[in-house]
Design a protein around this motif. Structure first.
Motif, PDB file in Angstrom:
ATOM      1  N   SER A  83       0.824  -1.208   0.000  1.00 37.88           N
ATOM      2  CA  SER A  83       0.000   0.000   0.000  1.00 37.88           C
ATOM      3  C   SER A  83       0.859   1.260   0.000  1.00 37.88           C
ATOM      4  O   SER A  83       0.505   2.269  -0.617  1.00 37.88           O
ATOM      5  CB  SER A  83      -0.924  -0.001   1.221  1.00 37.88           C
ATOM      6  OG  SER A  83      -1.817  -1.090   1.178  1.00 37.88           O
ATOM      7  N   ARG A  87       1.867   3.822  -3.685  1.00 31.20           N
ATOM      8  CA  ARG A  87       1.640   5.261  -3.561  1.00 31.20           C
ATOM      9  C   ARG A  87       2.950   6.047  -3.506  1.00 31.20           C
ATOM     10  O   ARG A  87       2.973   7.223  -3.139  1.00 31.20           O
ATOM     11  CB  ARG A  87       0.804   5.541  -2.302  1.00 31.20           C
ATOM     12  CG  ARG A  87      -0.614   5.006  -2.400  1.00 31.20           C
ATOM     13  CD  ARG A  87      -1.351   5.049  -1.058  1.00 31.20           C
ATOM     14  NE  ARG A  87      -2.758   4.696  -1.212  1.00 31.20           N
ATOM     15  CZ  ARG A  87      -3.226   3.446  -1.273  1.00 31.20           C
ATOM     16  NH1 ARG A  87      -2.370   2.420  -1.198  1.00 31.20           N
ATOM     17  NH2 ARG A  87      -4.513   3.211  -1.424  1.00 31.20           N
ATOM     18  N   GLN A  89       5.438   5.784  -1.451  1.00 23.13           N
ATOM     19  CA  GLN A  89       5.708   6.213  -0.086  1.00 23.13           C
ATOM     20  C   GLN A  89       6.619   5.228   0.654  1.00 23.13           C
ATOM     21  O   GLN A  89       6.470   5.013   1.861  1.00 23.13           O
ATOM     22  CB  GLN A  89       4.395   6.367   0.704  1.00 23.13           C
ATOM     23  CG  GLN A  89       3.516   7.511   0.261  1.00 23.13           C
ATOM     24  CD  GLN A  89       2.273   7.606   1.132  1.00 23.13           C
ATOM     25  OE1 GLN A  89       1.187   7.185   0.730  1.00 23.13           O
ATOM     26  NE2 GLN A  89       2.431   8.158   2.335  1.00 23.13           N
TER      27      GLN A  89
END
Length: 251
Positions: A83, A87, A89
């Motif tokens: 996740s 993104r 990140q």
């Protein structure tokens, strides 16, 4: 043990390198974790906070402290890693690991496609920070990986720095190393084991029949994962030949 029985398989001793029982915590409360550990701590080697449940778990730090005080290691599920990566990140993910003083992390690509060289680079980077457990296999039941490719992926991830490699099955036990029915892909396992030591793999085995199959194949000290909290002691009796499914196997 509470009493003595002859001819019981010898179990490895914690902290184990083989015979690992990885438990799936899908959202236990703090009180439930305390109750769980009061009985199951001796038989629990590591706990996975399933997929991205840690993102929505209230009082997360307090819950992790309960595991810490019991000296039971834990880690966030690989879906949380994915996740963050999808993104862009990844650096934020590394900060999260530091913030919660994580000692383990899972690197997976079951929900998103990551070029394998890139995945191995994530393993290398994280292995400088924590102990890495990587996962091979897709959560898509229509995505079939050839046995030779399983071997290549596992070998590459071990070389990149993974402590153990998880063979994917999801919490349902119906993908990856299993058919949709939950039946083990026996030919796949046989081929993997021609090249990969079984001690290096954690076989996800949420269903009793799957646990029995691997214990009969590889013995009491096979690494098994995605075990439900209520199934930890039942699994230990299967490992020791103290349940009907393996009662005669070790005699």
């Amino acid at each position: 043990m509470n009493f003595h029985l002859n001819n019981i398989p010898v179990r490895s001793v914690k902290p184990r390198e083989k015979g690992i029982t990885m438990v799936m915590d899908k959202g236990l409360s703090i009180r439930q974790v305390e109750d769980f550990l009061s009985i199951n701590e001796p038989h629990t080697d590591i706990v996975k906070l399933g997929w991205a449940t840690s993102y929505v778990t209230p009082n997360l730090e307090s819950k992790l402290d309960v595991y810490r005080h019991a000296n039971v290691p834990f880690y966030f599920g690989g879906t949380l890693f994915e996740s963050f990566v999808v993104r862009n990140q990844f650096d934020d993910y590394r900060k999260i690991l530091d913030h919660y003083k994580m000692e383990y992390a899972e690197v997976s690509d079951g929900s998103i496609d990551i070029p394998h060289d890139e995945k191995c680079e994530y393993i290398r980077k994280l292995s400088e920070q924590v102990t890495v457990i990587s996962e091979v296999g897709s959560k898509d039941d229509e995505k079939i990986i050839a046995p030779y490719r399983w071997i290549e992926l596992i070998e590459a991830e071990m070389q990149a720095g993974s402590w153990k490699v998880i063979a994917e099955a999801r919490e349902s036990g119906s993908v990856g190393i299993y058919r949709e029915s939950g039946e083990v892909r026996q030919g796949l396992i046989d081929e993997i084991l021609t090249r990969i030591p079984y001690e290096s793999i954690i076989f996800e085995a949420p269903l009793k029949a799957q646990q029995v199959w691997f214990i009969k194949l590889l013995g009491a000290n096979v690494n098994l994962g995605n075990i439900a909290p209520a199934e930890v002691i039942p699994l230990e009796t299967i490992r020791l030949g103290l349940r009907g499914d393996t009662f005669s196997h070790f005699l």
